[in-house]
Enzyme design. Structure first.
Site, PDB file in Angstrom:
ATOM      1  N   LYS A  58       1.720  -2.473   9.019  1.00  0.00           N
ATOM      2  CA  LYS A  58       2.907  -1.616   8.902  1.00  0.00           C
ATOM      3  C   LYS A  58       4.086  -2.354   9.519  1.00  0.00           C
ATOM      4  O   LYS A  58       4.003  -2.818  10.646  1.00  0.00           O
ATOM      5  CB  LYS A  58       2.666  -0.293   9.628  1.00  0.00           C
ATOM      6  CG  LYS A  58       3.748   0.740   9.403  1.00  0.00           C
ATOM      7  CD  LYS A  58       3.318   2.086   9.971  1.00  0.00           C
ATOM      8  CE  LYS A  58       4.264   3.182   9.616  1.00  0.00           C
ATOM      9  NZ  LYS A  58       3.885   4.468  10.194  1.00  0.00           N
ATOM     10  N   LEU A  62       0.833  -1.211   0.000  1.00  0.00           N
ATOM     11  CA  LEU A  62       0.000   0.000   0.000  1.00  0.00           C
ATOM     12  C   LEU A  62       0.863   1.254   0.000  1.00  0.00           C
ATOM     13  O   LEU A  62       0.480   2.288  -0.542  1.00  0.00           O
ATOM     14  CB  LEU A  62      -0.923   0.004   1.227  1.00  0.00           C
ATOM     15  CG  LEU A  62      -1.989  -1.091   1.262  1.00  0.00           C
ATOM     16  CD1 LEU A  62      -2.722  -1.079   2.599  1.00  0.00           C
ATOM     17  CD2 LEU A  62      -2.974  -0.921   0.118  1.00  0.00           C
ATOM     18  N   GLY A  63       2.029   1.164   0.649  1.00  0.00           N
ATOM     19  CA  GLY A  63       2.881   2.354   0.704  1.00  0.00           C
ATOM     20  C   GLY A  63       4.265   2.020   1.219  1.00  0.00           C
ATOM     21  O   GLY A  63       4.495   0.967   1.804  1.00  0.00           O
ATOM     22  N   GLU A  64       5.163   2.961   0.934  1.00  0.00           N
ATOM     23  CA  GLU A  64       6.563   2.797   1.306  1.00  0.00           C
ATOM     24  C   GLU A  64       6.942   4.035   2.110  1.00  0.00           C
ATOM     25  O   GLU A  64       6.568   5.152   1.732  1.00  0.00           O
ATOM     26  CB  GLU A  64       7.396   2.733   0.007  1.00  0.00           C
ATOM     27  CG  GLU A  64       8.832   2.399   0.193  1.00  0.00           C
ATOM     28  CD  GLU A  64       9.034   0.865   0.326  1.00  0.00           C
ATOM     29  OE1 GLU A  64       8.152   0.121  -0.135  1.00  0.00           O
ATOM     30  OE2 GLU A  64      10.045   0.473   0.895  1.00  0.00           O
ATOM     31  N   GLY A  65       7.595   3.826   3.237  1.00  0.00           N
ATOM     32  CA  GLY A  65       8.021   4.999   4.008  1.00  0.00           C
ATOM     33  C   GLY A  65       9.514   4.926   4.234  1.00  0.00           C
ATOM     34  O   GLY A  65      10.184   4.012   3.760  1.00  0.00           O
ATOM     35  N   PHE A  75      11.182   4.312   6.925  1.00  0.00           N
ATOM     36  CA  PHE A  75      11.693   3.236   7.794  1.00  0.00           C
ATOM     37  C   PHE A  75      11.013   1.903   7.542  1.00  0.00           C
ATOM     38  O   PHE A  75      11.288   0.934   8.219  1.00  0.00           O
ATOM     39  CB  PHE A  75      11.473   3.621   9.271  1.00  0.00           C
ATOM     40  CG  PHE A  75      12.184   4.878   9.654  1.00  0.00           C
ATOM     41  CD1 PHE A  75      11.486   6.065   9.817  1.00  0.00           C
ATOM     42  CD2 PHE A  75      13.570   4.890   9.807  1.00  0.00           C
ATOM     43  CE1 PHE A  75      12.141   7.237  10.147  1.00  0.00           C
ATOM     44  CE2 PHE A  75      14.226   6.062  10.136  1.00  0.00           C
ATOM     45  CZ  PHE A  75      13.517   7.244  10.310  1.00  0.00           C
ATOM     46  N   GLY A  76      10.087   1.859   6.595  1.00  0.00           N
ATOM     47  CA  GLY A  76       9.403   0.584   6.412  1.00  0.00           C
ATOM     48  C   GLY A  76       8.279   0.720   5.407  1.00  0.00           C
ATOM     49  O   GLY A  76       8.262   1.681   4.637  1.00  0.00           O
ATOM     50  N   LYS A  77       7.351  -0.231   5.451  1.00  0.00           N
ATOM     51  CA  LYS A  77       6.257  -0.110   4.483  1.00  0.00           C
ATOM     52  C   LYS A  77       4.941  -0.602   5.060  1.00  0.00           C
ATOM     53  O   LYS A  77       4.906  -1.211   6.134  1.00  0.00           O
ATOM     54  CB  LYS A  77       6.617  -0.881   3.222  1.00  0.00           C
ATOM     55  CG  LYS A  77       6.755  -2.364   3.392  1.00  0.00           C
ATOM     56  CD  LYS A  77       7.161  -2.951   2.037  1.00  0.00           C
ATOM     57  CE  LYS A  77       7.291  -4.462   2.110  1.00  0.00           C
ATOM     58  NZ  LYS A  77       7.687  -5.011   0.805  1.00  0.00           N
ATOM     59  N   ASP A 115       3.337  15.042  10.525  1.00  0.00           N
ATOM     60  CA  ASP A 115       3.298  14.637   9.110  1.00  0.00           C
ATOM     61  C   ASP A 115       1.876  14.699   8.574  1.00  0.00           C
ATOM     62  O   ASP A 115       1.462  13.859   7.781  1.00  0.00           O
ATOM     63  CB  ASP A 115       3.874  13.221   8.952  1.00  0.00           C
ATOM     64  CG  ASP A 115       4.201  12.906   7.494  1.00  0.00           C
ATOM     65  OD1 ASP A 115       4.431  11.725   7.173  1.00  0.00           O
ATOM     66  OD2 ASP A 115       4.185  13.851   6.671  1.00  0.00           O
TER      67      ASP A 115
END
Ligand SMILES: C=Cc1cc(F)c(CN2CC[C@](CC#N)(n3cc(C(N)=O)c(NC(=O)OC)n3)[C@H](F)C2)cc1O
Length: 299
Positions: free
Chosen positions: A56, A29-32, A34-36, A148
């Site tokens: 997450k 669903l998403g990439e950040g 520090f992780g995804k 954020d």
């Protein structure tokens, strides 16, 4: 399916404990940083009738920061509000380092995916904006700073309900303190940052209000990428690269340059946006005040 405890008595299964072996990966669903975040089906009966959950997980190399990571789980676990995504549980690998945070899945995704596809009118924009303020007012009442807040982190439950969906940068502000200072900038969302964050990395409840102003701008532009904050700031400052960008943004903001007024944005909503972007953090409205101001606008 209650677990059989060592004593052989039927212990009620803890609904917040998810077993990794029953999590079936569906898609990312998403990439950040520090992780995804990944979509899984939790399917203990292994017949495809399980429930969809958003999970997450920290990237392995970052999993040596368990306290930061556990902090986010503790934060989300403690939050109960209709405009904040629901914590469902966590998943630990037996003896594994990795802990995964399990949340409710909102298939309509964030405002970034929803708004360009669903041309909502002014009343619905104002309703979504007010709900974000209600969620943020609750978060601030628990003494958390989000750090954020942006359309990409606001999830759509349905046409009448949005929730703040990610707390990756959220920090607790101890009693009596006003600011949270950070050292790293990383790939920070500088176009959503208040001027004091850019200059002194000082985050506060008031800097979240600034970010809400940018989120309100995103809502009234329907998250049109041609009008996105990075795009419009690049237009205003001319092309720069690297660290000059931060200097240029601060210069623009010091000279009271701001994002333009979106075409469909009512005058009163633009006034709220500008109040959120007051150079002086003390002069920005609280989310409590903003909830009431949106009440007046929605009449
Ligand atoms: C490790 C750190 C980290 C990793 C990340 F990937 C992100 C970025 N991520 C945030 C969660 C996200 C957007 C929001 N809010 N989202 C949640 C749901 C849900 N609960 O249903 C959802 N649904 C969806 O897209 O449905 C089609 N999207 C989306 F994954 C982006 C931020 C991070 O701090």
């Amino acid at each position: 399916n209650p677990d059989i405890s060592p004593s052989g008595t039927l212990a009620p299964a803890d609904p917040t404990m998810f077993q990794k072996r029953y999590l079936k990966k569906m898609r990312d669903l998403g990439e950040g940083h520090f992780g995804k975040v990944t979509l899984y089906m939790y399917d203990p009966s292994n017949d495809g009738t399980g429930e969809l959950v958003a999970v997450k997980a920290l990237k392995q190399e970052n999993s040596d920061v368990p306290d930061v990571w556990k902090k986010e789980i503790e934060i989300l676990k403690s939050l109960y509000h209709s405009n904040i995504v629901r914590y469902k549980g966590c998943c630990t690998e037996p003896g594994g380092l990795e802990v995964q945070l399990i949340m409710e899945y909102l298939p309509l995704g964030s405002l970034r995916e929803f708004l360009p596809k669903n041309k909502i009118g002014v009343p619905q924009c104002l309703m979504f904006a007010q709900q974000i303020c209600q969620g943020m007012d609750y978060l601030h009442s628990q003494r958390y700073v989000h750090r954020d807040l942006a359309a990409r982190n606001v999830l759509v439950e349905n046409k009448g309900l949005v929730k703040i969906g990610d707390f990756g940068l959220t920090k607790y502000i101890p009693e009596g303190e006003i600011y949270y200072r950070v050292r790293e900038t990383g790939d920070s969302p500088v176009y959503w940052y208040a001027i004091e964050c850019l200059k002194e990395m000082k985050f506060s409840f008031a800097s979240d209000v600034w970010s809400f102003g940018v989120t309100l701008y995103e809502i009234f532009t329907h998250c049109d990428s041609r009008q996105s904050p990075p795009t419009k700031f690049f237009e205003m400052m001319g092309l720069t690269e690297g660290s000059m960008t931060l200097v240029k943004i601060i210069e623009l903001l010091e000279r009271n340059r701001r994002l333009p007024c979106p075409r469909d944005c009512p005058h009163e909503a633009r006034l709220l946006m500008e109040q959120c972007w007051n150079k002086n953090a003390e002069n920005r409205p609280s989310f409590r005040t903003l909830v009431d101001k949106f009440d007046a606008l929605r009449r």
